[in-house]
Design an enzyme around this catalytic site. Structure first.
Site, PDB file in Angstrom:
ATOM      1  N   TYR A  35       0.837  -1.190   0.000  1.00 37.09           N
ATOM      2  CA  TYR A  35       0.000   0.000   0.000  1.00 37.09           C
ATOM      3  C   TYR A  35       0.873   1.241   0.000  1.00 37.09           C
ATOM      4  CZ  TYR A  35       1.294   0.059   4.897  1.00 37.09           C
ATOM      5  OH  TYR A  35       2.013   0.071   6.053  1.00 37.09           O
ATOM      6  N   THR A 101       1.994   4.314  12.234  1.00 40.80           N
ATOM      7  CA  THR A 101       2.260   3.598  13.489  1.00 40.80           C
ATOM      8  C   THR A 101       3.749   3.365  13.738  1.00 40.80           C
ATOM      9  OG1 THR A 101       2.018   1.448  12.413  1.00 40.80           O
ATOM     10  CG2 THR A 101       0.038   2.417  13.399  1.00 40.80           C
TER      11      THR A 101
HETATM   12  C1  SIN Z   1       3.731   4.457   8.804  1.00 39.38           C
HETATM   13  O1  SIN Z   1       4.196   4.409   9.947  1.00 39.38           O
HETATM   14  O2  SIN Z   1       3.428   5.529   8.252  1.00 39.38           O
HETATM   15  C2  SIN Z   1       3.518   3.206   8.034  1.00 39.38           C
HETATM   16  C3  SIN Z   1       3.006   2.092   8.871  1.00 39.38           C
HETATM   17  C4  SIN Z   1       1.703   2.381   9.578  1.00 39.38           C
HETATM   18  O3  SIN Z   1       1.188   3.479   9.650  1.00 39.38           O
HETATM   19  O4  SIN Z   1       1.180   1.398  10.136  1.00 39.38           O
END
Ligand code: SIN
Length: 340
Positions: A35, A101
């Protein structure tokens, strides 16, 4: 705003600040594994969450659109400046930040250190992109808005809401590369859970006091002036050269050490030389749990090191960078780590 007031008078007004991440990501339908992060804007994300209008009045802003592996200090500065202004805005009851995350724990802890506790401040994200089957973003965003509108979330500093669990910024860690149950607060446990739109806190607000809590917070210097602090990962057969390389370029080095914040004799000698030249060296542990105590296994007094205490290497980096803006005095730095 107290709960009784919330239902009796008006809905809480929540400011939602977006930074990107998987929560705003797109994937091929049915495929949650490949993605692009940060593809949707915050208005599209909010529109995809049913029921939000019944629990809060929302105002939304797009601060950045990055995957959080690309989170930068200039975005942190913009975010903190905006959050500080919203904390002063009497029309706003709480703040939600959407975030990738991967580094959400670092941004949450940074904000926890620079914004005094008061108004609810909740960060959330998603492990599955917005277009995936069973996307977790809408439920997380709904719960984060509900949490930010609740009086019991006040005076707790920055919180992270993932998968119905409420975490203190100080404790939370991403502990899994995949899967919905990717967050934990090792050793001390989660702060609480969401039951629908109702937070149930298991733990009282932690102390934000002590020597660190008493120091002046925002405004911060421009990010170009922030000291360079990096993390050095220890491993078997570790040579001195990588420690020497970092120490020549950084004002602070956090050792993600083996076990109790340790490394090979060669690497420790190189770090001690760096400390003697004025580089701030913090010993943390790569294990993800436990406490790195001063003087345990390593003679910190002799070598000029600071022990990270309960902080992970990535959070020790954030504290050391902010702390070095005020002092390079080892005893003061140690007292700030001990106060976390
Ligand atoms: C991110 O940290 O932007 C990619 C992974 C996620 O949001 O889970």
């Amino acid at each position: 705003m107290p709960e009784a007031e919330r239902t009796a008078s008006r809905l809480p007004r929540i400011a939602v600040l977006a930074t990107g991440g998987t929560i705003a990501g797109t994937s091929t339908p049915g495929d949650g594994t490949s993605y692009a992060a940060g593809a949707f804007g915050i208005d599209q994300l909010l529109a995809a969450v049913p029921g939000l209008a019944a629990i809060a009045t929302l105002q939304a802003e797009q601060i950045a659109s990055v995957g959080s592996q690309d989170m930068r200090h200039d975005i942190w500065h913009a975010l903190a400046t905006r959050v500080a202004a919203l904390c002063e805005d009497e029309q706003v009851d709480g703040i939600v930040i959407t975030h990738g995350t991967d580094t959400i724990e670092e941004t949450a802890y940074f904000l926890d250190l620079v914004i005094p506790p008061g108004k609810p401040l909740v960060l959330t994200g998603a492990m599955r992109p917005a277009t995936a089957l069973g996307a977790d973003g809408p439920a997380n965003l709904y719960a984060a808005v509900a949490l930010a509108g609740h009086a019991s979330a006040r005076d707790r500093g920055a919180l992270v809401l993932m998968n119905e669990h409420i975490h203190d910024a100080l404790r939370v860690q991403k502990i899994a590369a995949s899967g919905l149950a990717a967050f934990a607060s090792p050793d001390r446990g989660i702060a609480g859970v969401m039951e629908g739109d109702m937070p149930l806190f298991y733990q009282p607000p932690r102390s934000h006091g002590g020597v660190w809590g008493a120091r002046p917070r925002m405004p911060l210097a421009e990010p170009a002036q922030w000291p360079r602090v990096g993390v050095l990962h220890a491993h078997a057969d570790m040579q001195a050269d990588v420690a020497e390389f970092m120490a020549a370029r950084y004002q602070g080095v956090v050792l993600a050490g083996v076990g109790n914040g340790n490394a090979s004799a060669a690497a420790m000698r190189a770090l001690a030389d760096a400390a003697a030249r004025g580089v701030a060296v913090v010993r943390a542990s790569r294990t993800g749990r436990g406490y790195v105590g001063r003087g345990v296994e390593v003679d910190d007094d002799e070598l000029g090191f600071i022990a990270a205490a309960a902080l992970s290497p990535q959070k020790a980096r954030v504290l050391l960078m902010l702390a070095l803006m005020s002092t390079n005095d080892r005893a003061t730095l140690q007292s700030w780590f001990d106060a976390q």
